[in-house]
Design a protein around this motif. Structure first.
Motif, PDB file in Angstrom:
ATOM      1  N   SER A  57      -2.153 -30.467  13.342  1.00 58.90           N
ATOM      2  CA  SER A  57      -1.194 -29.240  13.225  1.00 58.90           C
ATOM      3  C   SER A  57       0.364 -29.799  12.905  1.00 58.90           C
ATOM      4  O   SER A  57       0.635 -31.137  13.556  1.00 58.90           O
ATOM      5  CB  SER A  57      -0.974 -28.695  14.439  1.00 58.90           C
ATOM      6  N   THR A  58       0.994 -29.396  12.000  1.00 60.70           N
ATOM      7  CA  THR A  58       2.307 -29.936  11.506  1.00 60.70           C
ATOM      8  C   THR A  58       2.865 -28.645  11.106  1.00 60.70           C
ATOM      9  O   THR A  58       2.724 -27.693  10.602  1.00 60.70           O
ATOM     10  CB  THR A  58       2.082 -30.899  10.454  1.00 60.70           C
ATOM     11  N   ALA A  59       4.424 -29.022  10.955  1.00 59.91           N
ATOM     12  CA  ALA A  59       5.393 -28.129  10.215  1.00 59.91           C
ATOM     13  C   ALA A  59       6.436 -28.951   9.375  1.00 59.91           C
ATOM     14  O   ALA A  59       6.894 -29.981  10.049  1.00 59.91           O
ATOM     15  CB  ALA A  59       5.964 -26.960  11.335  1.00 59.91           C
ATOM     16  N   ASP A  60       6.934 -28.431   8.151  1.00 56.91           N
ATOM     17  CA  ASP A  60       7.896 -28.938   7.650  1.00 56.91           C
ATOM     18  C   ASP A  60       8.552 -28.143   6.886  1.00 56.91           C
ATOM     19  O   ASP A  60       7.969 -27.479   6.064  1.00 56.91           O
ATOM     20  CB  ASP A  60       7.071 -30.252   6.717  1.00 56.91           C
ATOM     21  N   PHE A  61       9.750 -27.865   6.576  1.00 54.08           N
ATOM     22  CA  PHE A  61      10.767 -27.086   5.906  1.00 54.08           C
ATOM     23  C   PHE A  61      12.114 -27.757   5.417  1.00 54.08           C
ATOM     24  O   PHE A  61      12.499 -28.691   6.315  1.00 54.08           O
ATOM     25  CB  PHE A  61      11.151 -25.860   6.501  1.00 54.08           C
ATOM     26  N   PHE A  62      12.724 -27.277   4.441  1.00 56.07           N
ATOM     27  CA  PHE A  62      14.006 -27.883   4.152  1.00 56.07           C
ATOM     28  C   PHE A  62      14.825 -26.977   3.147  1.00 56.07           C
ATOM     29  O   PHE A  62      14.323 -26.090   2.713  1.00 56.07           O
ATOM     30  CB  PHE A  62      13.770 -29.501   3.541  1.00 56.07           C
ATOM     31  N   THR A  63      16.061 -27.504   2.869  1.00 57.01           N
ATOM     32  CA  THR A  63      17.047 -26.900   1.774  1.00 57.01           C
ATOM     33  C   THR A  63      16.400 -27.047   0.591  1.00 57.01           C
ATOM     34  O   THR A  63      15.803 -28.117   0.321  1.00 57.01           O
ATOM     35  CB  THR A  63      18.168 -27.187   2.277  1.00 57.01           C
ATOM     36  N   PRO A  64      17.029 -26.331  -0.597  1.00 56.14           N
ATOM     37  CA  PRO A  64      16.659 -26.793  -2.075  1.00 56.14           C
ATOM     38  C   PRO A  64      16.667 -27.916  -2.323  1.00 56.14           C
ATOM     39  O   PRO A  64      18.022 -28.591  -2.217  1.00 56.14           O
ATOM     40  CB  PRO A  64      17.515 -25.533  -2.742  1.00 56.14           C
ATOM     41  N   VAL A  65      15.901 -28.539  -3.017  1.00 57.84           N
ATOM     42  CA  VAL A  65      15.826 -30.094  -3.504  1.00 57.84           C
ATOM     43  C   VAL A  65      16.241 -29.710  -4.963  1.00 57.84           C
ATOM     44  O   VAL A  65      16.550 -30.655  -5.660  1.00 57.84           O
ATOM     45  CB  VAL A  65      14.435 -30.517  -3.154  1.00 57.84           C
ATOM     46  N   VAL A  66      15.721 -28.866  -5.709  1.00 61.65           N
ATOM     47  CA  VAL A  66      15.883 -28.499  -7.161  1.00 61.65           C
ATOM     48  C   VAL A  66      16.393 -26.922  -7.255  1.00 61.65           C
ATOM     49  O   VAL A  66      16.211 -26.180  -6.161  1.00 61.65           O
ATOM     50  CB  VAL A  66      14.765 -28.603  -7.931  1.00 61.65           C
ATOM     51  N   ASP A  67      16.962 -26.761  -8.412  1.00 63.15           N
ATOM     52  CA  ASP A  67      17.446 -25.343  -8.727  1.00 63.15           C
ATOM     53  C   ASP A  67      16.389 -24.263  -8.885  1.00 63.15           C
ATOM     54  O   ASP A  67      16.508 -23.123  -8.585  1.00 63.15           O
ATOM     55  CB  ASP A  67      18.534 -25.322  -9.856  1.00 63.15           C
ATOM     56  N   ASP A  68      15.130 -24.889  -9.484  1.00 62.90           N
ATOM     57  CA  ASP A  68      14.279 -23.853  -9.940  1.00 62.90           C
ATOM     58  C   ASP A  68      13.496 -23.565  -8.808  1.00 62.90           C
ATOM     59  O   ASP A  68      13.011 -24.124  -8.042  1.00 62.90           O
ATOM     60  CB  ASP A  68      13.278 -24.573 -10.883  1.00 62.90           C
ATOM     61  N   PRO A  69      13.465 -21.960  -8.253  1.00 58.19           N
ATOM     62  CA  PRO A  69      13.060 -21.659  -7.072  1.00 58.19           C
ATOM     63  C   PRO A  69      11.268 -22.029  -6.868  1.00 58.19           C
ATOM     64  O   PRO A  69      10.870 -22.201  -5.945  1.00 58.19           O
ATOM     65  CB  PRO A  69      13.324 -20.171  -7.140  1.00 58.19           C
ATOM     66  N   TYR A  70      10.719 -21.642  -8.122  1.00 54.41           N
ATOM     67  CA  TYR A  70       9.347 -21.982  -8.258  1.00 54.41           C
ATOM     68  C   TYR A  70       8.937 -23.274  -8.027  1.00 54.41           C
ATOM     69  O   TYR A  70       8.120 -23.643  -7.049  1.00 54.41           O
ATOM     70  CB  TYR A  70       8.813 -21.231  -9.586  1.00 54.41           C
ATOM     71  N   ASP A  71       9.793 -24.218  -8.595  1.00 60.37           N
ATOM     72  CA  ASP A  71       9.526 -25.690  -8.210  1.00 60.37           C
ATOM     73  C   ASP A  71       9.767 -26.054  -6.962  1.00 60.37           C
ATOM     74  O   ASP A  71       9.305 -26.899  -6.266  1.00 60.37           O
ATOM     75  CB  ASP A  71      10.200 -26.559  -9.221  1.00 60.37           C
ATOM     76  N   TRP A  72      10.858 -25.549  -6.279  1.00 65.15           N
ATOM     77  CA  TRP A  72      11.379 -26.008  -4.907  1.00 65.15           C
ATOM     78  C   TRP A  72       9.943 -25.376  -4.058  1.00 65.15           C
ATOM     79  O   TRP A  72       9.620 -26.296  -3.118  1.00 65.15           O
ATOM     80  CB  TRP A  72      12.453 -25.018  -4.664  1.00 65.15           C
ATOM     81  N   GLY A  73       9.360 -24.192  -4.256  1.00 67.52           N
ATOM     82  CA  GLY A  73       8.333 -23.868  -3.552  1.00 67.52           C
ATOM     83  C   GLY A  73       7.142 -24.692  -3.601  1.00 67.52           C
ATOM     84  O   GLY A  73       6.531 -25.175  -2.486  1.00 67.52           O
ATOM     85  N   ARG A  74       6.769 -25.255  -4.652  1.00 60.42           N
ATOM     86  CA  ARG A  74       5.917 -25.962  -4.821  1.00 60.42           C
ATOM     87  C   ARG A  74       5.949 -27.307  -4.321  1.00 60.42           C
ATOM     88  O   ARG A  74       4.943 -27.830  -3.536  1.00 60.42           O
ATOM     89  CB  ARG A  74       5.556 -26.240  -6.701  1.00 60.42           C
TER      90      ARG A  74
END
Length: 331
Positions: free
Chosen positions: A66-83
């Motif tokens: 079990s784990t959890a990980d989240f963060f602020t945008p690392v790139v401007d493209d939203p689809y790439d950030w999600g990936r």
């Protein structure tokens, strides 16, 4: 879709926005992994060594990861950030020797500042990478907030007899690294200039599934993934947990194309400098130049696996030796 500079909505970017390791450890001091009053399973990996995920043995010879990980945008493209965010969250399960089973989205969104159509693209990117991993995405949780944040809580399955942990290193084992480093510096340059670096996006969206499977098949038992605390930070945690010294050859560490130039031009995340400050008292840096040290401490997002053993196709960057005066030695 309206294009926005998503990275301008965040103080930090990607795993570089993590709370510094030293500060986090002081906050968590004294919080052990206490067993529940009516245990449903045996806790195999908790908070003791700061490993990548929690692991509980349940009935039937199976372990839940079990784990959890989240963060602020690392790139401007939203689809790439999600990936990228999804690949990063899934990596914790792979690093423990597990297989992702189900994920829940974690989303913070400035509803008055960014259109929901951008959030939809972020979620679509995460869903596509989860699908690639064979992992279900079953809802999640969202809140309104000043900075956009995205990630996943992931549950996986593992064989408790074949777990890969950060405290299982032994003298004589080589150290391998399955992805090049330098995404932090390139992401910092991207945030400042808008330049896009496809080579960094490819590294950050690449799943660690194949590398983890190769490590399992080779019988390897000591692994951690390289994320916000940088190669040096995660190397230090592994060496400290295992009671050994890690010796690395700086020239053997693979870099993403353009990363050295980004550091040379001053695009160094604050998280990378904090990483270096944290490990410096425990590290013999020899005559290694500061530019190289900043790269070795570079705050990665969705980095590769640091493996105590040899993995096909991954460069060997050093070895573990009996514990000496320092936890890490750099040549």
């Amino acid at each position: 879709m309206i294009m926005q500079r998503l990275t301008h909505y965040a103080q930090g970017g990607g795993c570089a926005c993590k709370i510094p390791a030293g500060e986090l450890e002081s906050v968590l001091a004294g919080f052990g992994s206490e067993p529940p009053g009516d245990p449903l399973g045996e806790l195999l990996v908790g908070t003791e060594t700061g490993d990548d995920a929690a692991v509980v043995r349940i009935e039937g010879g199976t372990a839940i990861v079990s784990t959890a990980d989240f963060f602020t945008p690392v790139v401007d493209d939203p689809y790439d950030w999600g990936r990228i965010a999804a690949a990063n969250a899934l990596s914790d399960v792979y690093a423990m020797g597990g297989r992702p089973l189900v994920a829940l989205n974690v989303l913070c969104w400035p509803r008055d500042g960014l259109p929901y159509e951008i959030a939809r693209e972020v979620l679509r990117g995460g869903a596509d990478v989860a699908r690639q991993a064979g992992c279900h995405v079953a809802g999640g949780h969202s809140v309104n907030g000043p900075e956009p944040m995205y990630g996943m809580a992931v549950t996986g399955l593992a064989d408790p007899a074949r777990l890969m942990r950060n405290d299982a290193g032994r003298p004589g084992l080589p150290l391998s690294l399955t992805k090049p480093i330098g995404s932090g510096a390139l992401n910092n340059r991207h945030k400042a200039t808008g330049e896009v670096f496809p080579q960094a996006i490819e590294v950050m969206t690449r799943l660690n599934a194949d590398a983890a499977q190769a490590a399992l098949e080779a019988g390897i038992r000591c692994v951690t993934d390289v994320t916000g605390f940088g190669l040096l930070g995660h190397l230090y945690k592994l060496a400290r947990a295992s009671g050994v010294t890690a010796v690395i050859d700086a020239a053997a560490v693979p870099l993403i194309e353009g990363a050295r130039e980004a550091v040379r031009d001053g695009y160094v995340p604050g998280g990378s400098r904090r990483n270096l400050d944290w490990v410096a008292p425990h590290t013999d840096t020899g005559t290694v130049a500061e530019e190289t040290l900043l790269l070795l401490a570079d705050a990665q997002t969705s980095g590769g696996l640091l493996v105590a053993g040899e993995v096909p196709g991954a460069p060997v960057i050093g070895e573990l030796i009996p514990r000496g005066d320092h936890a890490v030695v750099i040549h």
